[in-house]
Design a protein around this motif. Structure first.
Motif, PDB file in Angstrom:
ATOM      1  N   ASN A   1      17.480 -67.388  15.127  1.00 21.60           N
ATOM      2  CA  ASN A   1      16.967 -66.101  14.785  1.00 21.60           C
ATOM      3  C   ASN A   1      16.006 -66.250  13.700  1.00 21.60           C
ATOM      4  OD1 ASN A   1      19.055 -64.888  15.452  1.00 21.60           O
ATOM      5  ND2 ASN A   1      20.666 -66.209  14.158  1.00 21.60           N
ATOM      6  N   VAL A   2      15.150 -67.383  12.612  1.00 19.20           N
ATOM      7  CA  VAL A   2      14.441 -66.903  12.020  1.00 19.20           C
ATOM      8  C   VAL A   2      12.886 -67.247  12.964  1.00 19.20           C
ATOM      9  CG1 VAL A   2      12.543 -68.573  10.560  1.00 19.20           C
ATOM     10  CG2 VAL A   2      15.082 -68.573  10.171  1.00 19.20           C
ATOM     11  N   VAL A   3      13.022 -67.772  13.800  1.00 24.13           N
ATOM     12  CA  VAL A   3      11.643 -67.392  14.435  1.00 24.13           C
ATOM     13  C   VAL A   3      12.435 -66.262  15.593  1.00 24.13           C
ATOM     14  CG1 VAL A   3      10.828 -67.747  17.192  1.00 24.13           C
ATOM     15  CG2 VAL A   3      11.677 -69.947  15.863  1.00 24.13           C
ATOM     16  N   ARG A   4      12.600 -65.655  15.613  1.00 21.88           N
ATOM     17  CA  ARG A   4      12.981 -64.044  15.825  1.00 21.88           C
ATOM     18  C   ARG A   4      12.411 -63.027  15.365  1.00 21.88           C
ATOM     19  NH1 ARG A   4      18.415 -63.183  18.193  1.00 21.88           N
ATOM     20  NH2 ARG A   4      17.783 -61.823  15.648  1.00 21.88           N
ATOM     21  N   MET A   5      12.476 -63.176  13.693  1.00 20.22           N
ATOM     22  CA  MET A   5      11.913 -62.995  12.864  1.00 20.22           C
ATOM     23  C   MET A   5      10.104 -63.258  12.528  1.00 20.22           C
ATOM     24  SD  MET A   5      14.402 -61.520  11.213  1.00 20.22           S
ATOM     25  CE  MET A   5      16.240 -62.183  10.898  1.00 20.22           C
ATOM     26  N   HIS A   6      10.599 -63.947  12.333  1.00 17.51           N
ATOM     27  CA  HIS A   6       8.899 -64.610  12.845  1.00 17.51           C
ATOM     28  C   HIS A   6       7.748 -63.876  13.409  1.00 17.51           C
ATOM     29  CE1 HIS A   6       5.350 -67.691  13.395  1.00 17.51           C
ATOM     30  NE2 HIS A   6       5.435 -67.103  12.126  1.00 17.51           N
ATOM     31  N   ASP A   7       8.641 -63.833  14.588  1.00 17.77           N
ATOM     32  CA  ASP A   7       7.628 -62.870  16.090  1.00 17.77           C
ATOM     33  C   ASP A   7       7.735 -61.315  15.176  1.00 17.77           C
ATOM     34  OD1 ASP A   7       7.043 -65.016  16.956  1.00 17.77           O
ATOM     35  OD2 ASP A   7       8.443 -64.318  18.594  1.00 17.77           O
ATOM     36  N   THR A   8       8.814 -61.102  15.236  1.00 15.59           N
ATOM     37  CA  THR A   8       8.694 -59.571  14.273  1.00 15.59           C
ATOM     38  C   THR A   8       7.829 -59.751  13.043  1.00 15.59           C
ATOM     39  OG1 THR A   8      10.859 -59.875  15.143  1.00 15.59           O
ATOM     40  CG2 THR A   8      10.331 -57.493  13.712  1.00 15.59           C
ATOM     41  N   VAL A   9       7.729 -60.429  12.454  1.00 14.91           N
ATOM     42  CA  VAL A   9       6.714 -60.480  11.399  1.00 14.91           C
ATOM     43  C   VAL A   9       5.399 -60.398  11.632  1.00 14.91           C
ATOM     44  CG1 VAL A   9       5.956 -60.977   9.167  1.00 14.91           C
ATOM     45  CG2 VAL A   9       8.625 -60.249   9.213  1.00 14.91           C
ATOM     46  N   GLU A  10       4.815 -60.814  12.274  1.00 16.08           N
ATOM     47  CA  GLU A  10       4.078 -61.430  13.066  1.00 16.08           C
ATOM     48  C   GLU A  10       3.336 -60.513  13.514  1.00 16.08           C
ATOM     49  OE1 GLU A  10       3.413 -64.004  16.298  1.00 16.08           O
ATOM     50  OE2 GLU A  10       1.157 -64.763  15.869  1.00 16.08           O
ATOM     51  N   GLY A  11       3.935 -58.959  15.015  1.00 13.29           N
ATOM     52  CA  GLY A  11       4.125 -58.654  15.282  1.00 13.29           C
ATOM     53  C   GLY A  11       4.005 -57.215  14.257  1.00 13.29           C
ATOM     54  N   LEU A  12       5.227 -56.612  12.926  1.00 18.57           N
ATOM     55  CA  LEU A  12       4.699 -55.480  12.190  1.00 18.57           C
ATOM     56  C   LEU A  12       2.693 -55.912  12.092  1.00 18.57           C
ATOM     57  CD1 LEU A  12       7.645 -55.721  10.542  1.00 18.57           C
ATOM     58  CD2 LEU A  12       6.734 -53.538  12.127  1.00 18.57           C
ATOM     59  N   ARG A  13       2.939 -57.493  11.492  1.00 19.50           N
ATOM     60  CA  ARG A  13       1.475 -57.303  10.999  1.00 19.50           C
ATOM     61  C   ARG A  13       0.421 -56.654  11.821  1.00 19.50           C
ATOM     62  NH1 ARG A  13      -0.837 -63.138   8.704  1.00 19.50           N
ATOM     63  NH2 ARG A  13      -0.927 -63.912  11.135  1.00 19.50           N
TER      64      ARG A  13
END
Lengths: 321, 321, 321, 321, 321
Positions: free
Chosen positions: E227-239
């Motif tokens: 889950n945290v990795v997915r969050m990581h990807d999402t935040v990276e995408g938002l950045r």
């Protein structure tokens, strides 16, 4: 077309019939080199159970072509994809060669004639022991070394293109310059990626303990590896230069436009005060200073000249003109 | 030219004949240092089977020069390429020296005279035990340490160039500034790549267990390694500063142009309303206010002055002028 | 909906009742493939203690969908999430399939019909031994290989979009172009991240020693891995191209605007001196040269034409027009 | 100046004579702390064979100062370079302290007085067992922990500077702002590099098994390591903010200039049509509408006012004014 | 405030007195959960020798709060810092919880009420076996899983903000937009760093063999890790999206300004030639074509209209208007 060479320990026999190939392969002595150039389907079948018995996946890979450089270790043989670069009038072209490297055989596979392979074949009659007398891995090294040597030409050509581009950017940037920069950048990025993979393949050949590569062979591949690393550095450097050229281009174009605007504005700004002076004497007041004076017109012209000069000097002092 | 030095444990003998070199090498006692400077072909042959018997690949590398810094371990000797930087009027030049390091010998190979090697040779007569009495690896350390020391001069010079450039960018940016930035950036990127490879070579000397380097030698190479890392950091820092200078340059040039345009526009914008006023009294209506008034002209001039002042004040309040 | 296939070693039985499924699973012989497509809750229960007894976490993951590609090794089975890309009129859509891979079974789970699974099912009747006769891992390979093959279509479509975009940028950039660039960039970044994870999953399948994957299976997954790496490189290259297109767009738009401003300024700057001349003769001095001359007007017109031409030539020589 | 402290297990003896130092060192009992502050040459000699017998390289490093943070393991002692940050009116200054850590001794070496060392000495009389009773590694931890604590002040000050800068950028950007941004960026990059090296040093202290550091000591260094990692993150975050501020600055300056140009152009564009109207009635045609009308002038003025208002409204509707 | 829960194997006892806590801890049976919420100093003392005997460093860390996410293994217990994100009207706030995880106990420590802990306590009475019957590591998993679930809300909110921002940038960019972009970017960078550390912590929980975490527990933490990795990807995408929005903003603002300038210049450029025509007939030549003609004025007006139309059409054809 298939060409085959068998090193028996003392001489090279060429273009062997199938039974002789089979025997040579099974005897596990000597060194067999079979080169496939744009082969017919029945020739391709030799890669499979007919003769060599390679894994179907590696054969399929061979036929499809268009792979990135890679190395698969199938234990009793290595499957290897390697590229040379060629430069013709249309740009840079990658020339793929596939290799199967075994203890006592080398198979090379390619669609069109490859100069590096032709060169090795050309020196073979003169000194067969040098070319084929040191094992399959050193034979592969001979081919790959020549493929890497051919890079230099391409990289030098690119280097020249980058230099020309930098001059063009700083002397006379045009709209075409941007296209050149973008296309050069793309070429370099493609090459960069290929070189990166080739470096990995050679690193694996030189440092990982593949069964079919002797310790002596690793020393030779380490040397080719160093060449590819130098190429990698050069391409990386060219990429940086192109990025710098792009920045300089944007800078230059923007400067040039500003320069033009500045010049035009200056002309306008010097004319406007003069127009104002003419406007003053265009007013219909019956009495204005100098109006009735016989030299009035000439005095006014003098004033206008003075204003003009003053503004020009003021602009120059401020560094605007 | 070849220069040879043999440390026998008590003294240094110089310029030995070939048989003495052979004997010294085979006895595996003492320490033999042979320096090749732009050697003749028959001298180069000593690297091969005539005397040292190095691997053909490393000899070839030696002769070609123009390699990146690297280290190849051939078990009974290390082959090492290392660079010093030199700075002359044409820019920064890399000075390559190739080394072969064995248990009881050091071979140095270079095309032109290298100051660091000349320095070691100069101190040799005064204190031979210090220079050659501690083994081949510490002799190599002496040379390399001096090569790295020579960086400082180059890096300081670059540092100064970067400082000058930053001042130039902020005080009086010109078109030449961009060229300087681009050329400095290229120099730094080249150096950065070289230092990176040198760091890797020294890391390998200091930390990997090469057979021909003693534990004591590794301690000394670790020290040089730290120097190179500091250099690496400095060059990285300079690169960042040049990138910053480039951004500042673009910013400054764009500001300066805008400043000019603003000034020119301001002049135009103040003159235009005045021209309008003159236009009004240039109209051919028989009756206009003030037209027949004796002081009409002067009142109009007053109005124009007022308009002019008002606009100027308005612009100043808005921060446009 | 559930579809089940049991390979008994000689034939494939379809749509088995629950007791037969249980027996097949426990016998540890043959190969059982169960495909869940948008299953009912009571069908989902088969994943749990009713039949397969998978870990609750992996079942939960399955049902939630919307996971990144991943691989969890539960020792007696692998849980695997993999995506295919599909392209419809709304853009690119990721199609997730979840797999449970055991020694003698494969479970595939997905919400909507997936073409790659349908294709495998379609070839199954014709040659059951080819599809299911080589173990669960090769059956999985068949499905995943088809999923990866479907990328090519999407990547080609993207490649075309990028090419169109580059042409648009260089020929007729509009405000919509920026939106296209941003949207394309986002699509590519999303794909890039997915491919990165898929590459990791396939790397794990091909290189780490998972218990349920045979050595032979690893060879096949290595091949798919190579395909995904090539895709990865392509998407990376497209990303670079879009970034270049964005830079070119900004450059082009800024150039075009400058071009317009330059044109407009030129017109203004040529007219202004003419207006000045008319202003001169609009002054009310009783005596001005040419004023009383019969051809005065025409001479003045000639002067204006000359000024106009001179300025135009001057501008052209400076490259401003 | 040299200060020495010997913990005998029950009390601390200060400023021991050389023979006592020697004895304490050799007895391998108790804990000896010797602090060198800007030492005389004969005091420096104690580091060498006179007393401690450290490796010449580490002593040389000590004396030269200006090293990056580093850690060299000489087996019977660790040589350690560590920095604290100090902030005075001239900017941020790095304060280097060199340490030699042995089983039963700690040597600290620095040029000027270091507050963190002074603090440890100050608390020593009050509770000697706490400070020196837990071994050399925990004594080192006490000093280093205080050095790291002093960062907070500097980082907070930088944080404040960054906040001020961001306000300045968004409210009233000036040419000086760019200089501030560049200088702040350089400071942060320098700090970033130092912190990175310090993190590596502390990681090594906390995780690698150095002989002279007890397991208990590693726990304490892990805590300092976490502090430095947090600092590292903060400095990284500040760097990002400064980069953002730079982008915002460029954006703001360019906006402000455009704003000015827009304002000036607007004034010019409203005045020009009015000038055109006056031009019309300045024409010398004997008959023009309104020309002979008694209120002609006033009607014309009305027309001009109407044109002026219409243009202003049109500009406002288009959002240009 | 302290809340304690003891699972005895069949039921949960709450709020035990100190002696009972001690006994439970020492018996090494059952599972003890003690939650510290903004504890009094005498309650904090329980963490130390009074009851749990944790290492002073970890207790100090606990009290100071404001740590990055981390995990320290003290062998008989893990010390763990973890954050949830909360979103209120002031922005995103990190809510830290510290945990001590032993074989048979879990200590949670936080300053304010944490919803995730409150939720676990709320479901405890209903099904105590589910919550506390599976060991301390699974109890910790329950809390952390809920903390991670709360991210989704924050990330969704951020996603929405980014979408709104992108619309704002493309439809009506204002000066406030830049501030929003910078603030959003900073929020995302902070979150990105936190998520990165959380990912590392969870990776350590899921993959490294900590003594107090069972193999079964690792499976569950692996799930949270995903889950945290997915969050990581999402935040990276938002950045990435925010960076794209920033570029688009700069592009849009610059376009809009240019648009305005173009419009204004166009007006000026059409008026100027008309003014020139009026200037011509304002000249005081006694004879000019059309001057005495009765319809002279109207013909001139016609000419002006024609010029106006011609210029407008020319501009339109060149795409300038």
């Amino acid at each position: 077309m298939i060409r085959s060479f068998l090193w028996t320990g003392s001489e090279v026999r060429r273009d062997l019939p199938l039974p002789a190939l089979k025997e040579a392969l099974e005897s596990r002595r000597g060194l067999l080199w079979v080169d496939f150039e744009d082969p017919l389907p029945e020739e391709v079948a030799l890669l499979g159970p007919d003769l060599f018995g390679f894994h179907p996946l590696s054969i399929e890979n061979c036929i499809q072509a268009q792979s990135r450089p890679k190395l698969d270790d199938y234990e009793d043989y290595l499957y290897l994809v390697f590229h040379s670069w060629n430069r013709n009038e249309e740009g840079i072209r990658l020339e793929e060669v596939d290799f199967f490297l075994g203890k006592n055989f080398l198979v090379s596979y390619h669609v069109e004639t490859r100069p590096s392979i032709a060169q090795v074949m050309a020196v073979l009659p003169a000194d067969p022991r040098l070319v084929m007398g040191h094992g399959a891995d050193l034979l592969l090294h001979q081919v790959i070394d020549r493929m890497v040597d051919r890079y230099t030409v391409v990289v030098d050509a690119l280097d020249e293109r980058v230099d020309l581009l930098e001059d063009e950017v700083l002397e006379h940037p045009s709209e075409g310059t941007l296209k050149s920069i973008l296309s050069l950048k793309r070429d370099l990025q493609d090459l960069f990626r290929t070189v990166r993979h080739q470096r990995d393949v050679l690193n694996s050949l030189a440092r990982e303990g593949h069964g079919v590569i002797s310790k002596r062979g690793r020393t030779f591949f380490r040397d080719v590896y160093d060449n590819v690393v130098r190429m990698h550095d050069t391409v990386e450097g060219l990429r940086d230069e192109v990025a710098g050229a792009r920045d300089a281009y944007i800078s230059m174009v923007s400067n040039r436009m500003n320069e033009v605007m500045k010049g035009l504005s200056t002309v306008a700004t010097i004319i406007l005060p003069l127009t104002f002076v003419t406007g003053v004497y265009g007013m219909n007041f019956p009495e204005m200073p100098l109006l009735r004076h016989p030299a009035g017109f000439w005095v006014t012209c003098g004033i206008m000249l003075a204003v003009c000069t003053a503004m020009f000097l003021a602009f120059r002092r401020k560094g605007w003109v």
